[in-house]
Design a protein around this motif. Structure first.
Motif, PDB file in Angstrom:
ATOM      1  N   THR A 199      29.938  46.354  49.614  1.00 30.11           N
ATOM      2  CA  THR A 199      30.183  45.773  50.925  1.00 30.11           C
ATOM      3  C   THR A 199      29.066  46.121  51.900  1.00 30.11           C
ATOM      4  N   ASP A 242      38.643  38.938  40.656  1.00 22.19           N
ATOM      5  CA  ASP A 242      38.785  40.380  40.520  1.00 22.19           C
ATOM      6  C   ASP A 242      39.889  40.901  41.441  1.00 22.19           C
ATOM      7  N   ALA A 243      39.906  40.311  42.623  1.00 17.78           N
ATOM      8  CA  ALA A 243      40.950  40.711  43.564  1.00 17.78           C
ATOM      9  C   ALA A 243      42.333  40.388  43.008  1.00 17.78           C
ATOM     10  N   TRP A 276      39.794  46.064  47.026  1.00 14.75           N
ATOM     11  CA  TRP A 276      39.313  45.300  48.172  1.00 14.75           C
ATOM     12  C   TRP A 276      40.150  45.577  49.407  1.00 14.75           C
ATOM     13  N   TRP A 311      34.193  35.171  41.515  1.00 11.65           N
ATOM     14  CA  TRP A 311      34.370  36.395  40.754  1.00 11.65           C
ATOM     15  C   TRP A 311      35.093  37.456  41.562  1.00 11.65           C
ATOM     16  N   VAL A 312      34.677  37.567  42.839  1.00 11.37           N
ATOM     17  CA  VAL A 312      35.347  38.528  43.716  1.00 11.37           C
ATOM     18  C   VAL A 312      36.827  38.178  43.866  1.00 11.37           C
ATOM     19  N   TYR A 324      33.028  49.327  45.325  1.00 12.05           N
ATOM     20  CA  TYR A 324      33.296  48.202  46.210  1.00 12.05           C
ATOM     21  C   TYR A 324      32.771  48.473  47.622  1.00 12.05           C
TER      22      TYR A 324
END
Lengths: 248, 238, 270
Positions: C242, C29-30, C38, C25-26, C238
C-alpha cells in the motif's frame, strides 16, 4: 584617401587563437559613407576582422580607430560599450532574441541600453520595420518568421541604435536563394542612403554592384583592395585570380 | 578543533569497524552496479526488439522502480525475501534461518533499482543516436547484429556515459540506506560506533567526508573514462 | 486489427490490461480470505495518511511527507538559485567556493546529510533574545533541501549554458552589460528550460522524504513501523504494498508531466 579623414582606420592587426595565427597584419581604412566588401576563402580571417572592429575579439597587436574610439586600447567590456553604440553588427545566424516579438527585438536595446524614451523608440522601430518591409510582422516572434524575414528584423535592430557603421557578417550565407534577394535589396538601399558598411560576403554579384571597394583576404592578409570593377575584371594578384576563377 | 572530540578514532576496534564498513559498502555498490548494468543492457536490447508487450512490461518495471523510494524497496525485499521468505534449517542450532541475508536482499533491491535507471539511460542513449548514422549503416549493407555491435553500441555507450556516471554515484550513495535493514556497511557501523561513544556529530561528519571522498574518486574515474572514450570534436555544440 | 492500433496504442493497452489485472487480483485475493488483511490495511489507512486514526487533524503520515517535500522544495529552489548564479559568476572568488560546496553536497548520500543535519543543527537557536525551536521536521526540511539545491544549481547552470552563444554575441554587440544580458536575454530563455529539471527534482525529493523517518518525525514510514509492531506477519506485505502504491501514485504523474514538458522544450534551441 587621407587616412586621418577616414571613419575607420585599422593598421597591422594580428590575432592568434592558440597556435593558429588568424590575422597576420591587416590594414584597412574606411571613409564615411563607404561600403567595403571583404571577400575570400573560408578561414582567411574575414569574420575575425569584423569582430575585432567592434571589440568582440581582442587583438594581439595593432591599431584600430573607429571615429574617436581607439579600440586597441580598450581593456574590458565596460570601455567598449560606447564603441558598440556606434558600431552595429548583423550576424549570419541572425541571433534574434526568440522570447521577444520582432518589434520588441528592435526596441529593446535603445530602451534598455541607451535609455531612450520608450514611445519615441517605438515610433522609430515601426518606421524601421516599414523600411525593411515587415510592418505586418511587428507582433510575430522570430520562430514564426522565415530566415530572410528574421535577417531583415536583425538589420532593423542594428539600425535602431543609429550606428555610424554597420558590420555585416555573411548575412545571406544561411538563407536560401529567393530570400537572399530580399535581404540584399534592403542592404543596397542602406548603402544608397549613405550608411558606412563593411560586409563580409560570398555574393560576388552583390559586391560588384553595391560596394565602393572590395578587399580580397587570404590566409590572414588583405591581398588586394580595389574598386569592384577593377578587382573583378582585372585582378592583379594571382591568388585573387585563382579565387575568383573558382567562385565566378 | 571546533570542540570536536575524535579521540575514539585511535581505538583499533573502531578503526576495524570503519574499514569493514567501507569494504562492505564497496562490495554492495560493486555487485549492484554490475548487476544493474547487465539488467540495463538486457532491458535496452529487449526494447530494440519492438515487441509492444515486452515494451509495456519493461516500462512497468522501470516506472515502478523509479517512482518508489529505494529504502522502501529494500525494506520490502528484506521483509518478504528474508523474514517471510525462503528458510533453511541451520544444522547446528536446528532453527530455521532465512536463506537470504540482509546483504543479499539489499543487493537484489539495489540491482533492480539501478537496473531500472540503467534501462532508461541506455534507452535514451540509443534513441538519441542520429537516424542518419543508422541509415548509412544499413545502406552499407550491415546486418542487424553487426550494426548493433559495431556501430550503434559504441556510439550509444559514449552518449550514455554521463547518465551512467549519475546512476553509479546514485547507487553508491544509496547503499547507505541499506543500514536500515541491518546490512553491515559504513553507515551501519557508524551507528554502532556512536552508540558506543556517544560522539554522534563527530562520527557523522567523518562518515560524510568518507562518502564524499569515495564518490569523488568514482566521479573522477568516470570522467577519465569519458575523456578516454570521447570522439574528438563530438559535442562541440554551437 | 494490426493496422488499426499503432505501436504506442498497443503498448498502452497492455499496461492498462496489467493495471486491470492487478485490480482484479487484489479483489479476488480479498474475496478469497485476504480481505481480512486488506481490512486491517484499510483500518490503518487514515493513520498512515494523516497520522491520526480518524484521519483528522493532520499530524503526520503521508500528508506529512507531502508537506515536507513542499517546504523542502521551496527552500531548495531559493538556495539553488543563489548557488547556480554563483557557479556562473565571473569572479573565481565567488565561483570556486560555490562549485566546491555544490559538488560536496551532490556527492553526499542523502541519508548521511540528514543525519548530519540532525546533529549539526542545534535543537534551538537564540536570536535577538528569542528562542527559536528547531524541531526535527525543520531539520529534515533543511537536510533534504541541501542536496536538492545543489542539483537545482546544476540545472540552472546547464540551462544558462545551453543558450546559444550567438545570443551573447548579439547582446554584447548591442552594448548590453552582463547583468542586463542575464536579465533581459538569457534568464527569460533559460527559465523555460529549467522547468522540466525542476519538476524531476521535486519527484526525487518526494521519494527522498521516505528517509525522513530516521529523524523520528511521524511520517508514513514511522507510522508504518509502529503499526507493524502490532500486526501479524502476513499482513505486513499488504501494508508495504500500500505504501509503495502511495508513493507511486504521487510521483509517477509528476514524472510524466516533467517528461512531457521536456519534450516541449526540446525544440527550443535556435
Amino acid at each position: 584617401m587621407n587616412r586621418s579623414d577616414a571613419l575607420i582606420e585599422i593598421d597591422g592587426i594580428r590575432k592568434s587563437f592558440g597556435d593558429f595565427q588568424v590575422l597576420k597584419g591587416i590594414s584597412l581604412s574606411v571613409q564615411k559613407g563607404e561600403a567595403v566588401c571583404i571577400i575570400g576563402p573560408s578561414g582567411s580571417g574575414k569574420s575575425t576582422i569584423l569582430r575585432c572592429i567592434n571589440g568582440l575579439i581582442p587583438i594581439d597587436e595593432g591599431f584600430i580607430r573607429v571615429g574617436d574610439h581607439r579600440v586597441h586600447e580598450m581593456k574590458n567590456e565596460k570601455q567598449m560599450r560606447p564603441l558598440r553604440h556606434q558600431v552595429a553588427m548583423v550576424f549570419q545566424q541572425y541571433n534574434l532574441f526568440p522570447h521577444r516579438t520582432a518589434l520588441e527585438n528592435i526596441m529593446m536595446a535603445p530602451v534598455q541600453v541607451l535609455g531612450h524614451d520608450r514611445a519615441e523608440v517605438e515610433a522609430r522601430a515601426r518606421a524601421l520595420l516599414k523600411k525593411v518591409r515587415l510592418s505586418e510582422k511587428a507582433g510575430s516572434y522570430p520562430g514564426q518568421l522565415s530566415g530572410g524575414q528574421q535577417q531583415r528584423v536583425a538589420i532593423a535592430r542594428a539600425l535602431a541604435m543609429h550606428p555610424e557603421v554597420i558590420l555585416f557578417d555573411e548575412v545571406t550565407a544561411a538563407l536560401d536563394p529567393e530570400t537572399v534577394k530580399e535581404v540584399l535589396l534592403t542592404i543596397r538601399e542602406l548603402v544608397e542612403d549613405g550608411l558606412t558598411c563593411i560586409l563580409v560576403t560570398h555574393e560576388m554579384k552583390f559586391a560588384r554592384e553595391v560596394s565602393h571597394r572590395v578587399c580580397f583576404t587570404d590566409r590572414g592578409l588583405i591581398v588586394e583592395s580595389a574598386p569592384p570593377v577593377e578587382l573583378f575584371d582585372n585582378p592583379q594578384d594571382p591568388r585573387t585570380r585563382e579565387f575568383l576563377g573558382q567562385v565566378l | 578543533m571546533f570542540g570536536l572530540d575524535y579521540s575514539w578514532l585511535a581505538d583499533s576496534a573502531y578503526q576495524q569497524w570503519l574499514l569493514m564498513g567501507v569494504l562492505n559498502t564497496l562490495k554492495l555498490a560493486a555487485i549492484s552496479s554490475i548487476a544493474a548494468m547487465l539488467i540495463g543492457m538486457l532491458g535496452a536490447l529487449g526494447l530494440t526488439l519492438r515487441l509492444f508487450w515486452l515494451d509495456a512490461l519493461i516500462e512497468l518495471f522501470v516506472e515502478v522502480f523509479r517512482n518508489t523510494p529505494p529504502l522502501l524497496q529494500m525494506l520490502f525485499a528484506y521483509f518478504t525475501l528474508s523474514t517471510l521468505g525462503l528458510k533453511v534449517t541451520d544444522p547446528s542450532t536446528g532453527l530455521s534461518v532465512p536463506l537470504l541475508s540482509a546483504f543479499a536482499c539489499a543487493s537484489i533491491a539495489l540491482s533492480l533499482f539501478g537496473g531500472a535507471l540503467a534501462i532508461e539511460a541506455f534507452r535514451s542513449g540509443i534513441d538519441t543516436m542520429p537516424r542518419s548514422i543508422i541509415e548509412a549503416a544499413r545502406s552499407l549493407g550491415y546486418g542487424r547484429w553487426a550494426r548493433f555491435w559495431r556501430i550503434e553500441a559504441p556510439i550509444a555507450a559514449r552518449i550514455c556515459l554521463p547518465s551512467l556516471t549519475n546512476i553509479l554515484t546514485n547507487l553508491f550513495k544509496t547503499t547507505s540506506q541499506a543500514s536500515v535493514i541491518t546490512v553491515p556497511e559504513l553507515m551501519y557501523y557508524a551507528g554502532q560506533i556512536y552508540n558506543d561513544t556517544f560522539r554522534t556529530l563527530e562520527v557523522m561528519l567523518l562518515v560524510l567526508v568518507i562518502y564524499v571522498a569515495l564518490v569523488s574518486i568514482l566521479t573522477f574515474a568516470m570522467a577519465r573514462l569519458e575523456a578516454f572514450m570521447a570522439f574528438p570534436g563530438y559535442g562541440k555544440g554551437h | 486489427m494490426d493496422t488499426l492500433l499503432s505501436y504506442e496504442d498497443k503498448k498502452r493497452a497492455v499496461l492498462i490490461i496489467i493495471a486491470l489485472f492487478v485490480v482484479v487480483w487484489v479483489a479476488l485475493d480479498a474475496m478469497a480470505g485476504g480481505s481480512v488483511y486488506w481490512q486491517r490495511v484499510l483500518i490503518r489507512l487514515p493513520l498512515l495518511l494523516t497520522g491520526e486514526g480518524s484521519g483528522w487533524p493532520i499530524t503526520g503520515g503521508f500528508v506529512l511527507n507531502i508537506l515536507l517535500s513542499l517546504a523542502s522544495m521551496l527552500l531548495a529552489t531559493l538556495l539553488g538559485t543563489f548557488m547556480g548564479l554563483a557557479t556562473l559568476a565571473k569572479s573565481p572568488l565567488v565561483r570556486i567556493p560555490a562549485f566546491l560546496i555544490m559538488n560536496f553536497l551532490r556527492n553526499s548520500p542523502w541519508l548521511v546529510l540528514l543525519f548530519a543535519m540532525l546533529y549539526i543543527l542545534p535543537f534551538q537557536v537564540r536570536v535577538f533574545g528569542f528562542v527559536i525551536p528547531f524541531p526535527p521536521f525543520v531539520k529534515a526540511v533543511i537536510g533534504l533541501a541541501l542536496p536538492t539545491a545543489a542539483n537545482f544549481s546544476e540545472v540552472i547552470r546547464g540551462a544558462v549554458q545551453s543558450i546559444h552563444s550567438g545570443q551573447w554575441e548579439a547582446a554584447r554587440s548591442l552594448g548590453y552589460t552582463t547583468s542586463q544580458i542575464y536579465r533581459h536575454v538569457i534568464l527569460p530563455q533559460a527559465l523555460r528550460r529549467m522547468i522540466p529539471g525542476w519538476m524531476n527534482l521535486y519527484a526525487l525529493l518526494m521519494i527522498a522524504t521516505a528517509l525522513a523517518t530516521v529523524t523520528g518525525i511521524q511520517d508514513v514510514l514511522t507510522i508504518l513501523n509502529t503499526s507493524l509492531a502490532m500486526e501479524s506477519e502476513r499482513v505486513i506485505v499488504y501494508f508495504y504494498l500500500t505504501i509503495l502504491f502511495l508513493f507511486f501514485a504521487y510521483c509517477y504523474p509528476i514524472a510524466l508531466l516533467a517528461r512531457r514538458l521536456e519534450r516541449a522544450v526540446k525544440g527550443d534551441n535556435l
